[in-house]
Scaffold this active site. Structure first.
Site: not given
Length: 334
Positions: A16-17, A98, A137, A210-211, A231
């Site tokens: 995660m940026m 991204c 990814k 995801g989620g 994440g």
């Protein structure tokens, strides 16, 4: 030699940026010994032209650790993959998901889903340049393309290049009209497509992302996929990792929040000697008491003192008073 089988990717923390830097990873590793950790995306040109050591250094406690890279020049990607191996990373992962405008402008990230042959060439070059696993990814689609046949074909090209582990964010990417943040919420989740990909590619290691916000969800996904990547749920609530350690890895030996704070303050003491600022480390700990008694007091203390002089923060007894009071309140609630 591909060491894939030596890496446990059952649960991993997503790159995660502005989040999963080396300080955050150190903090997360204090909670979990078993999850796989990933760096923020690092652009190949930054590694090759910038301060390599500043970008790539890490504490050995963080391992197992993967370097995520962004780029579309196969020679540059291959060079960075070899550098990653030399630095001691356990895996190198290419970002194909991204959707930011800046990333698209530089022709990498999710827009590479439109160029499966180029992706295949990049992965092949990376794999030939190093002996650590090369993984990818990606999203399940882009814009108006969210079709199993397209995704499966894309994945097969990656497989043919030697990529054996693919992380699938179960949302498509909208390349125009949505911000990166909106791309994490607005496109609908499609877990079934990820399950279908795994069923059609049993020889691949397929990680779903995801989620995902609970150990119950994790267990369900593990019935259909090889691993789960999480994440935002972990960044928002880092101690969720304790539940993961307990329920998924059957590990009851997890540090208390109080002990974690003691260790992170010791880490802070060591880091400030090298020029690291308080906020660079402690900002990652804001969610440590997420959903618990004392959460507001913890956040307020950090907010009020994050920019304090390093020595003042380090010597403050107030922070441990807050922690100890929170621990007492939590024990009273159990």
């Amino acid at each position: 030699m591909d060491t894939k089988n030596k890496i446990n990717r059952k649960i991993s923390v997503a790159p995660m940026m502005d989040c999963t830097d080396r300080h955050d990873r150190y903090f997360l590793r204090l909670i979990s010994k078993n999850v796989m950790l990933y760096t923020e995306m690092v652009v190949t040109k930054a590694v090759l032209r910038g301060d390599k050591h500043k970008l790539l250094k890490f504490n050995n406690l963080e391992k197992p650790l993967a370097l995520q890279v962004g780029g579309s020049d196969k020679k540059e990607l291959a060079e960075v993959a070899k550098i990653a191996e030399d630095y001691g990373y356990d895996e190198v992962n290419i970002n194909l998901g991204c959707p930011s405008k800046k990333v698209q402008k530089n022709s990498f990230g999710a827009c590479l889903m439109k160029e499966p042959d180029l992706v295949s060439e990049c992965l092949a070059e990376m794999k030939n340049s190093c002996s650590i696993p090369v993984t990818a990814k990606t999203r399940i689609g882009f814009d108006d393309t969210e079709e199993f046949d397209y995704l499966n074909s894309f994945i097969n090209k990656m497989k043919n290049s030697g990529c054996k582990t693919i992380i699938l964010h179960a949302r498509k990417a909208i390349l125009k009209g949505l911000t990166p943040k909106q791309n994490l919420n607005i496109p609908k989740l499609n877990y079934e497509m990820v399950y279908q990909i795994k069923k059609s590619n049993p020889d691949l290691e397929i990680i779903i992302n995801g989620g995902i916000t609970s150990t119950e969800q994790i267990k369900k996904h593990l019935n259909f996929c090889d691993g789960v990547m999480i994440g935002r749920a972990i960044y928002q609530n880092p101690y969720f990792l304790k539940e993961i350690e307990n329920d998924i890895f059957d590990n009851a030996n997890v540090l208390s929040r109080e002990d974690i704070v003691k260790k992170i303050l010791q880490y802070l003491e060591d880091e400030i000697k090298t020029g690291t600022k308080v906020n660079q480390i402690m900002r990652h700990t804001v969610g440590l008491y997420y959903g618990q008694p004392g959460s507001k007091e913890w956040k307020k203390y950090l907010s009020d003192n994050m920019m304090a002089r390093d020595s003042d923060f380090q010597k403050s007894k107030h922070i441990m008073t807050i922690v100890q009071n929170n621990e007492k309140a939590n024990q009273a609630n159990t």
